[in-house]
Design an enzyme around this catalytic site. Structure first.
Site, short mmCIF file in Angstrom:
data_model
loop_
_atom_site.label_atom_id
_atom_site.label_comp_id
_atom_site.label_asym_id
_atom_site.label_seq_id
_atom_site.Cartn_x
_atom_site.Cartn_y
_atom_site.Cartn_z
NE ARG A 18 -5.04 -1.78 2.74
CZ ARG A 18 -4.29 -2.30 1.78
NH1 ARG A 18 -4.62 -3.80 1.69
NH2 ARG A 18 -3.88 -1.67 0.82
CG ASN A 36 -8.15 -1.53 0.89
OD1 ASN A 36 -8.51 -1.15 1.69
ND2 ASN A 36 -7.17 -1.11 -0.01
#
Length: 90
Positions: A18, A36
Site C-alpha cells: 500500500r 487491505n
C-alpha cells in the site's frame, strides 16, 4: 479521465504494498484509495488519465519489493466520488 477498480491478490499484505502503491500513484498523478481486504487481497480505486492508469496497473502486477502478486483484476467503473489525493485506508 476514468476510474478503475483494481483487486490485487497474492502476498500483498505486510510487504509495504500500500505504501509503495501510494508513492507510485503520487508520482503518476493518480488519485484514489487503497486498502487491505480481510481475504488478504488489496482493493484499489484509481482515477486518472488512461496512460498513467495503465502504467499504474502494470506496476501493480509487480508490486513492492517482497510482494508476490498472483493476480491483478482491473475493471472500469463509473465512479461518482471525487478524489483529492491517493489515500491509504486502514
Amino acid at each position: 479521465m476514468s476510474t478503475k477498480k483494481i483487486i490485487v491478490t497474492g502476498k500483498v499484505q505486510g510487504v509495504f504494498f500500500r505504501k509503495t502503491a501510494k508513492q507510485q500513484a503520487d508520482t503518476m498523478g493518480i488519485l484514489g484509495s487503497i486498502e487491505n481486504r480481510p481475504d488478504g487481497s488489496v482493493l484499489i480505486y484509481a482515477y486518472g488519465d488512461a496512460e498513467p492508469l495503465q502504467r499504474f496497473i502494470e506496476w501493480c502486477k509487480q508490486g513492492s519489493e517482497g510482494a508476490k502478486v498472483a493476480q491483478v483484476i482491473a475493471t472500469d467503473i463509473a465512479e461518482t466520488k471525487e478524489y483529492r489525493w491517493f489515500e491509504i485506508i486502514g
